[in-house]
Structure formats: structure tokens, C-alpha cells
Design a protein around this motif. Sequence first.
Motif, short mmCIF file in Angstrom:
data_model
loop_
_atom_site.label_atom_id
_atom_site.label_comp_id
_atom_site.label_asym_id
_atom_site.label_seq_id
_atom_site.Cartn_x
_atom_site.Cartn_y
_atom_site.Cartn_z
N ARG A 99 0.86 -1.20 0.00
CA ARG A 99 0.00 0.00 0.00
C ARG A 99 0.89 1.23 0.00
O ARG A 99 1.84 1.32 0.77
CB ARG A 99 -0.91 0.02 1.21
N ILE A 100 0.55 2.20 -0.84
CA ILE A 100 1.38 3.39 -1.00
C ILE A 100 1.23 4.31 0.22
O ILE A 100 0.14 4.73 0.57
CB ILE A 100 1.00 4.14 -2.30
N ILE A 101 2.38 4.63 0.84
CA ILE A 101 2.44 5.54 1.97
C ILE A 101 2.78 6.94 1.47
O ILE A 101 2.27 7.94 1.95
CB ILE A 101 3.54 5.10 2.97
N TYR A 102 3.69 6.99 0.49
CA TYR A 102 4.15 8.27 -0.05
C TYR A 102 4.47 8.09 -1.53
O TYR A 102 4.98 7.05 -1.94
CB TYR A 102 5.41 8.75 0.69
N VAL A 103 4.15 9.09 -2.32
CA VAL A 103 4.55 9.11 -3.73
C VAL A 103 4.90 10.55 -4.07
O VAL A 103 4.22 11.48 -3.63
CB VAL A 103 3.43 8.53 -4.65
N ASN A 104 6.00 10.74 -4.80
CA ASN A 104 6.39 12.12 -5.11
C ASN A 104 5.62 12.63 -6.34
O ASN A 104 4.97 11.87 -7.06
CB ASN A 104 7.91 12.26 -5.28
N LYS A 117 0.13 10.43 -14.83
CA LYS A 117 -0.94 11.36 -15.23
C LYS A 117 -2.05 11.53 -14.19
O LYS A 117 -3.22 11.69 -14.54
CB LYS A 117 -1.51 10.95 -16.60
N TYR A 118 -1.65 11.51 -12.92
CA TYR A 118 -2.59 11.80 -11.83
C TYR A 118 -2.41 13.25 -11.41
O TYR A 118 -1.29 13.76 -11.40
CB TYR A 118 -2.38 10.85 -10.65
N ASP A 119 -3.51 13.92 -11.08
CA ASP A 119 -3.48 15.34 -10.73
C ASP A 119 -2.65 15.59 -9.48
O ASP A 119 -1.98 16.60 -9.37
CB ASP A 119 -4.90 15.88 -10.49
N SER A 120 -2.71 14.68 -8.54
CA SER A 120 -2.04 14.88 -7.26
C SER A 120 -1.54 13.54 -6.72
O SER A 120 -2.21 12.51 -6.91
CB SER A 120 -3.04 15.50 -6.27
N PRO A 121 -0.40 13.54 -6.03
CA PRO A 121 0.07 12.31 -5.40
C PRO A 121 -0.96 11.74 -4.41
O PRO A 121 -1.03 10.53 -4.21
CB PRO A 121 1.34 12.74 -4.67
N ASP A 122 -1.77 12.64 -3.81
CA ASP A 122 -2.78 12.19 -2.83
C ASP A 122 -3.75 11.18 -3.42
O ASP A 122 -4.30 10.34 -2.71
CB ASP A 122 -3.56 13.38 -2.28
N ASN A 123 -3.98 11.24 -4.74
CA ASN A 123 -4.90 10.31 -5.39
C ASN A 123 -4.38 8.88 -5.41
O ASN A 123 -5.15 7.95 -5.69
CB ASN A 123 -5.19 10.77 -6.83
N MET A 124 -3.08 8.71 -5.13
CA MET A 124 -2.49 7.37 -5.17
C MET A 124 -2.26 6.78 -3.78
O MET A 124 -2.03 5.57 -3.66
CB MET A 124 -1.17 7.43 -5.95
N ILE A 125 -2.32 7.61 -2.75
CA ILE A 125 -2.03 7.15 -1.39
C ILE A 125 -3.05 6.08 -0.96
O ILE A 125 -4.23 6.15 -1.27
CB ILE A 125 -2.06 8.34 -0.40
N ASN A 126 -2.56 5.08 -0.23
CA ASN A 126 -3.33 3.95 0.31
C ASN A 126 -3.76 2.93 -0.73
O ASN A 126 -4.41 1.94 -0.39
CB ASN A 126 -4.56 4.41 1.11
N ASN A 127 -3.40 3.14 -1.99
CA ASN A 127 -3.69 2.14 -3.02
C ASN A 127 -2.54 1.15 -3.11
O ASN A 127 -1.40 1.47 -2.77
CB ASN A 127 -3.91 2.81 -4.38
N ASP A 128 -2.83 -0.05 -3.59
CA ASP A 128 -1.82 -1.07 -3.79
C ASP A 128 -0.99 -0.69 -5.02
O ASP A 128 -1.55 -0.45 -6.09
CB ASP A 128 -2.50 -2.43 -4.01
N LEU A 129 0.34 -0.60 -4.86
CA LEU A 129 1.19 -0.25 -5.99
C LEU A 129 1.00 -1.22 -7.15
O LEU A 129 1.05 -0.84 -8.32
CB LEU A 129 2.67 -0.21 -5.55
N GLY A 130 0.71 -2.47 -6.82
CA GLY A 130 0.49 -3.49 -7.85
C GLY A 130 -0.69 -3.18 -8.75
O GLY A 130 -0.72 -3.60 -9.91
N ASP A 131 -1.67 -2.42 -8.24
CA ASP A 131 -2.84 -2.07 -9.05
C ASP A 131 -2.48 -1.12 -10.19
O ASP A 131 -3.27 -0.93 -11.11
CB ASP A 131 -3.93 -1.44 -8.18
N TYR A 132 -1.30 -0.50 -10.12
CA TYR A 132 -0.86 0.41 -11.19
C TYR A 132 0.00 -0.32 -12.22
O TYR A 132 0.41 0.28 -13.21
CB TYR A 132 -0.08 1.59 -10.60
N CYS A 133 0.28 -1.60 -11.97
CA CYS A 133 1.11 -2.39 -12.89
C CYS A 133 0.27 -2.95 -14.03
O CYS A 133 -0.92 -3.25 -13.86
CB CYS A 133 1.76 -3.57 -12.17
N VAL A 134 0.92 -3.13 -15.18
CA VAL A 134 0.31 -3.88 -16.27
C VAL A 134 0.12 -5.30 -15.73
O VAL A 134 1.02 -5.84 -15.08
CB VAL A 134 1.25 -3.87 -17.51
N PRO A 135 -1.06 -5.92 -15.99
CA PRO A 135 -1.34 -7.23 -15.38
C PRO A 135 -0.22 -8.27 -15.52
O PRO A 135 0.07 -8.98 -14.57
CB PRO A 135 -2.61 -7.68 -16.10
#
Length: 196
Positions: free
Chosen positions: A93-98, A106-124
Motif C-alpha cells: 500500500r502506497i504511503i508516499y509518492v512524489n 498522469k494523476y493530478d495529485s500524489p494524494d490520489n495514489m495514497i493507500n492504493n496497492d502499488l500493484g494495481d498500477y502495474c500492467v497485469p
Amino acid sequence: DYQIGSEWKDTDWIYVPIVSRGKMLGVISLNDPVERRRPNEERIRSVEYFANQAAVLIENYELVEGVKSSELKYRLLAETMTMGLVTCDTNRRIIYVNQSFSQLLKYDSPDNMINNDLGDYCVPNTKHKLIKAAHEILKRDDDSPEQNNDSQGYEMEFVAKDGEEIPFMIYMSPFYQHGKRIGFFGVLSDLRNQRK
């Protein structure tokens, strides 16, 4: 000609050094006591005790300020670097992203990615590489030099918000807080130019 209990003179002063580890941090200076008497040994000892407590306080303050300064430098570096930086807990789970990594995806803010699983952003078909790499980093024995090689990168593809698949090289290392391994962090380099 100091006599305990005798009358305090206007020219009398008592200096008690504030010392820590042989380093002089300051001095407590006393003059003009309320009762106008020269203090006894017990009174002097209580001032010395106060000086010792002051030394501990000053030293702790300097340590806290040093940590704050280090954290500020790290945050400034993380926010201004062009490479992506992400920190995750043991469950990925993402704690911090710059800002750079969130912009690359292409996310507006790093906050939109916090607490998500980094694996969910990977190509399957590369998600398993991330899971395996994270597992290896988290089970790594810190005392084992052959396992303590942070230079190994993993090539992975991440999916941007608009669906574009972006190749990255990610370099991963364990992430510690208060001496305890609580996750991992990754530094990501955009490989699109190399691929072209």
C-alpha cells in the motif's frame, strides 16, 4: 572568603555550567537571592541538578531539530527529483509518492495514489514481478551482504490514468522507521526514451 549562610553581597555571583559529554552548552548564573543569604551546599546541588536537566533538554532539542532538518532535506529532494519515488508498507500500500511519479502516471495529485496497492498500477502481466520483488526486499536479511545489493533494478510496466502503458526501471530498498522495517521504497526511471 565564601561563607555559607552569610549575607549575600551585591558583587556575589554563582555560575553553574551546563555541560553535556564534555561540551559546554551554557551557564546558569545566579545573583541576588530572595533571602539575601549565601546558599548552602544542598542549594548548590539542586542548581547543579537543574543544570544537568537543562543539558538533557538542550541536547534533545538539538536532536529533534536535526531530525526535522534531515526530513525537510529528504522531502525537498523527493519533491524536486525528476525520477519517480514511491514508499509502500509491507502490503504494497502506497504511503508516499512524489509529484514526479504521480505526473508520469498522469494523476493530478500524489494524494490520489495514497493507500492504493502499488500493484494495481502495474500492467497485469508484470504485476507478479512487483509482488516477487517486494517479497524479496521484505524478507531480505540485512546482515547478509549478498542479499544487500540495492543496485538490482526491475523492469516493469505501469498503467497511466489514461491507459498508457509506461515502462520503468524500479530500484527497490527496504524502508525503515524507528529501526524497524515497515515496507519498501522504489526509485523509478522512465524507460520510454530508451525504448524509442
